[in-house]
Design a protein around this motif. Structure first.
Motif, PDB file in Angstrom:
ATOM      1  N   ALA A 134       0.855  -1.188   0.000  1.00 41.45           N
ATOM      2  CA  ALA A 134       0.000   0.000   0.000  1.00 41.45           C
ATOM      3  C   ALA A 134       0.890   1.236   0.000  1.00 41.45           C
ATOM      4  O   ALA A 134       2.048   1.190   0.430  1.00 41.45           O
ATOM      5  N   ARG A 135       0.332   2.326  -0.476  1.00 44.89           N
ATOM      6  CA  ARG A 135       1.102   3.554  -0.548  1.00 44.89           C
ATOM      7  C   ARG A 135       0.157   4.750  -0.568  1.00 44.89           C
ATOM      8  O   ARG A 135      -1.043   4.620  -0.796  1.00 44.89           O
ATOM      9  N   GLY A 136       0.735   5.925  -0.375  1.00 44.90           N
ATOM     10  CA  GLY A 136      -0.012   7.168  -0.495  1.00 44.90           C
ATOM     11  C   GLY A 136       0.904   8.336  -0.221  1.00 44.90           C
ATOM     12  O   GLY A 136       2.033   8.166   0.254  1.00 44.90           O
ATOM     13  N   GLN A 137       0.442   9.521  -0.540  1.00 50.28           N
ATOM     14  CA  GLN A 137       1.236  10.713  -0.285  1.00 50.28           C
ATOM     15  C   GLN A 137       0.320  11.879   0.067  1.00 50.28           C
ATOM     16  O   GLN A 137      -0.889  11.845  -0.207  1.00 50.28           O
ATOM     17  N   ILE A 138       0.908  12.900   0.702  1.00 46.69           N
ATOM     18  CA  ILE A 138       0.147  14.078   1.086  1.00 46.69           C
ATOM     19  C   ILE A 138       1.061  15.291   0.949  1.00 46.69           C
ATOM     20  O   ILE A 138       2.259  15.217   1.247  1.00 46.69           O
ATOM     21  N   ALA A 139       0.489  16.390   0.454  1.00 43.12           N
ATOM     22  CA  ALA A 139       1.253  17.607   0.210  1.00 43.12           C
ATOM     23  C   ALA A 139       0.692  18.730   1.063  1.00 43.12           C
ATOM     24  O   ALA A 139      -0.355  19.291   0.737  1.00 43.12           O
ATOM     25  N   PRO A 140       1.350  19.072   2.178  1.00 44.13           N
ATOM     26  CA  PRO A 140       0.926  20.220   2.977  1.00 44.13           C
ATOM     27  C   PRO A 140       1.276  21.524   2.260  1.00 44.13           C
ATOM     28  O   PRO A 140       2.378  21.671   1.732  1.00 44.13           O
ATOM     29  N   THR A 141       0.331  22.448   2.227  1.00 46.69           N
ATOM     30  CA  THR A 141       0.569  23.780   1.653  1.00 46.69           C
ATOM     31  C   THR A 141      -0.054  24.799   2.594  1.00 46.69           C
ATOM     32  O   THR A 141      -1.158  25.282   2.365  1.00 46.69           O
ATOM     33  N   GLY A 142       0.644  25.090   3.672  1.00 44.88           N
ATOM     34  CA  GLY A 142       0.108  26.010   4.661  1.00 44.88           C
ATOM     35  C   GLY A 142      -0.884  25.318   5.566  1.00 44.88           C
ATOM     36  O   GLY A 142      -0.606  24.261   6.131  1.00 44.88           O
ATOM     37  N   SER A 143      -2.087  25.881   5.683  1.00 44.18           N
ATOM     38  CA  SER A 143      -3.081  25.345   6.609  1.00 44.18           C
ATOM     39  C   SER A 143      -3.835  24.143   6.054  1.00 44.18           C
ATOM     40  O   SER A 143      -4.609  23.509   6.772  1.00 44.18           O
ATOM     41  N   THR A 144      -3.625  23.822   4.784  1.00 43.07           N
ATOM     42  CA  THR A 144      -4.300  22.662   4.184  1.00 43.07           C
ATOM     43  C   THR A 144      -3.278  21.695   3.626  1.00 43.07           C
ATOM     44  O   THR A 144      -2.118  22.040   3.395  1.00 43.07           O
ATOM     45  N   ALA A 145      -3.722  20.455   3.420  1.00 42.46           N
ATOM     46  CA  ALA A 145      -2.856  19.418   2.850  1.00 42.46           C
ATOM     47  C   ALA A 145      -3.711  18.515   1.974  1.00 42.46           C
ATOM     48  O   ALA A 145      -4.844  18.169   2.342  1.00 42.46           O
ATOM     49  N   VAL A 146      -3.176  18.129   0.830  1.00 38.48           N
ATOM     50  CA  VAL A 146      -3.918  17.314  -0.131  1.00 38.48           C
ATOM     51  C   VAL A 146      -3.372  15.895  -0.147  1.00 38.48           C
ATOM     52  O   VAL A 146      -2.186  15.677  -0.447  1.00 38.48           O
ATOM     53  N   ALA A 147      -4.217  14.929   0.194  1.00 39.87           N
ATOM     54  CA  ALA A 147      -3.876  13.512   0.104  1.00 39.87           C
ATOM     55  C   ALA A 147      -4.073  13.046  -1.333  1.00 39.87           C
ATOM     56  O   ALA A 147      -5.034  13.441  -1.998  1.00 39.87           O
ATOM     57  N   ASP A 148      -3.175  12.186  -1.808  1.00 41.35           N
ATOM     58  CA  ASP A 148      -3.142  11.889  -3.236  1.00 41.35           C
ATOM     59  C   ASP A 148      -2.573  10.491  -3.460  1.00 41.35           C
ATOM     60  O   ASP A 148      -1.761  10.000  -2.671  1.00 41.35           O
ATOM     61  N   GLN A 149      -3.007   9.852  -4.541  1.00 42.72           N
ATOM     62  CA  GLN A 149      -2.456   8.579  -5.003  1.00 42.72           C
ATOM     63  C   GLN A 149      -2.438   7.519  -3.893  1.00 42.72           C
ATOM     64  O   GLN A 149      -1.434   6.853  -3.657  1.00 42.72           O
ATOM     65  N   ILE A 150      -3.579   7.364  -3.241  1.00 40.50           N
ATOM     66  CA  ILE A 150      -3.724   6.345  -2.199  1.00 40.50           C
ATOM     67  C   ILE A 150      -4.062   5.020  -2.871  1.00 40.50           C
ATOM     68  O   ILE A 150      -5.064   4.909  -3.581  1.00 40.50           O
ATOM     69  N   GLU A 151      -3.240   4.019  -2.662  1.00 42.73           N
ATOM     70  CA  GLU A 151      -3.438   2.734  -3.345  1.00 42.73           C
ATOM     71  C   GLU A 151      -3.119   1.584  -2.411  1.00 42.73           C
ATOM     72  O   GLU A 151      -2.167   1.647  -1.630  1.00 42.73           O
ATOM     73  N   THR A 152      -3.911   0.509  -2.520  1.00 40.02           N
ATOM     74  CA  THR A 152      -3.614  -0.755  -1.842  1.00 40.02           C
ATOM     75  C   THR A 152      -3.635  -1.868  -2.874  1.00 40.02           C
ATOM     76  O   THR A 152      -4.588  -1.976  -3.661  1.00 40.02           O
ATOM     77  N   ASP A 153      -2.601  -2.672  -2.893  1.00 39.48           N
ATOM     78  CA  ASP A 153      -2.551  -3.793  -3.827  1.00 39.48           C
ATOM     79  C   ASP A 153      -3.743  -4.721  -3.558  1.00 39.48           C
ATOM     80  O   ASP A 153      -4.052  -5.018  -2.398  1.00 39.48           O
ATOM     81  N   PRO A 154      -4.429  -5.185  -4.613  1.00 37.40           N
ATOM     82  CA  PRO A 154      -5.605  -6.037  -4.402  1.00 37.40           C
ATOM     83  C   PRO A 154      -5.339  -7.255  -3.525  1.00 37.40           C
ATOM     84  O   PRO A 154      -6.221  -7.693  -2.779  1.00 37.40           O
ATOM     85  N   ALA A 155      -4.126  -7.790  -3.561  1.00 34.18           N
ATOM     86  CA  ALA A 155      -3.813  -8.980  -2.766  1.00 34.18           C
ATOM     87  C   ALA A 155      -3.722  -8.675  -1.274  1.00 34.18           C
ATOM     88  O   ALA A 155      -3.708  -9.602  -0.458  1.00 34.18           O
ATOM     89  N   HIS A 156      -3.699  -7.388  -0.911  1.00 32.53           N
ATOM     90  CA  HIS A 156      -3.520  -7.017   0.497  1.00 32.53           C
ATOM     91  C   HIS A 156      -4.676  -6.171   1.030  1.00 32.53           C
ATOM     92  O   HIS A 156      -4.543  -5.539   2.082  1.00 32.53           O
ATOM     93  N   ARG A 157      -5.779  -6.180   0.333  1.00 32.12           N
ATOM     94  CA  ARG A 157      -6.917  -5.386   0.787  1.00 32.12           C
ATOM     95  C   ARG A 157      -7.647  -6.067   1.944  1.00 32.12           C
ATOM     96  O   ARG A 157      -7.464  -7.228   2.209  1.00 32.12           O
ATOM     97  N   ARG A 158      -8.447  -5.262   2.638  1.00 30.60           N
ATOM     98  CA  ARG A 158      -9.240  -5.709   3.793  1.00 30.60           C
ATOM     99  C   ARG A 158      -8.359  -6.135   4.970  1.00 30.60           C
ATOM    100  O   ARG A 158      -8.721  -7.011   5.747  1.00 30.60           O
ATOM    101  N   ARG A 159      -7.194  -5.499   5.079  1.00 29.73           N
ATOM    102  CA  ARG A 159      -6.309  -5.778   6.211  1.00 29.73           C
ATOM    103  C   ARG A 159      -5.966  -4.495   6.970  1.00 29.73           C
ATOM    104  O   ARG A 159      -5.058  -4.498   7.804  1.00 29.73           O
TER     105      ARG A 159
END
Length: 212
Positions: A134-159
């Motif tokens: 699984a992976r993901g990233q977040i970009a803080p820009t001052g008082s807000t932050a944008v979460a992006d490209q959140i992914e979990t491999d199908p073989a590892h879901r529901r864990r």
């Protein structure tokens, strides 16, 4: 936050997350020169209507020019012209008050890494065999932050890996000074984000130019 403020925050964080040039303000919203073969340019419209979308559809003739409009697919479909299509599932703009303490340990057998690169926090969860689960990233820009490209491999879901990635990103962004998280959810991710306290604030539809 109203939809205009949410859109502004999302655009600012998305450009940092994806490493594109900063967005350019336009009368209809924002232009981002992405520069990829299948994503040449992105126009973001926080208050779209038939006139603004129709004008852009007529003006933009380069294939893989994109519009991102804060409207439902049904609304957007009535505004676009020949050569444009809506290729994706509906999107959902979501926000959350960030919690700096929400950082649980990864599930047993998994290992988590957190790195910061050019202001972007990247989290990876590795399976026992060392492969990416699984992976993901977040970009803080001052008082807000944008979460992006959140992914979990199908073989590892529901864990619980998606939740673990999101909570780790949330804590990192909050500790960097961000107070509010913003993300654009897909239909597949909506249930996860809802369970973590993210709240739906409006629709998002992608539109792409497919022919010159």
């Amino acid at each position: 936050m109203d939809i205009a403020a949410i859109t502004s925050a999302w655009v600012a964080g998305w450009t940092v997350s994806r490493g594109t040039p900063a967005a350019v303000a336009e009368p209809w919203g924002y232009r981002i020169d992405v520069g990829l073969p299948r994503h040449v340019v992105r126009h973001v419209l926080p208050a779209p209507d038939a006139a603004s979308v129709g004008a852009l559809c007529a003006r933009l003739t380069t294939p893989y020019s994109w519009l991102k409009v804060m409207a439902t697919p049904e609304e957007a479909a009535s505004w676009i012209t020949d050569g444009w299509t809506i290729p994706d599932d509906p999107g959902f703009m979501m926000v959350k008050r960030l919690d700096p303490g929400a950082r649980p340990a990864p599930p047993e057998g998994y290992a988590r890494t957190t790195e910061v690169d050019d202001g972007v926090v990247r989290v990876r969860v590795l399976a026992p065999d060392g492969t990416l689960a699984a992976r993901g990233q977040i970009a803080p820009t001052g008082s807000t932050a944008v979460a992006d490209q959140i992914e979990t491999d199908p073989a590892h879901r529901r864990r619980g890996l998606g939740s673990n990635v999101m909570r780790t990103l949330e804590a990192a962004a909050a500790q960097a000074g961000a107070e509010t998280g913003v993300l654009a959810a897909t239909t597949d991710g909506l249930a996860l984000y809802d369970s973590l306290g993210w709240r739906h604030r409006g629709p998002l539809t992608g539109i792409v130019r497919t022919t010159p």
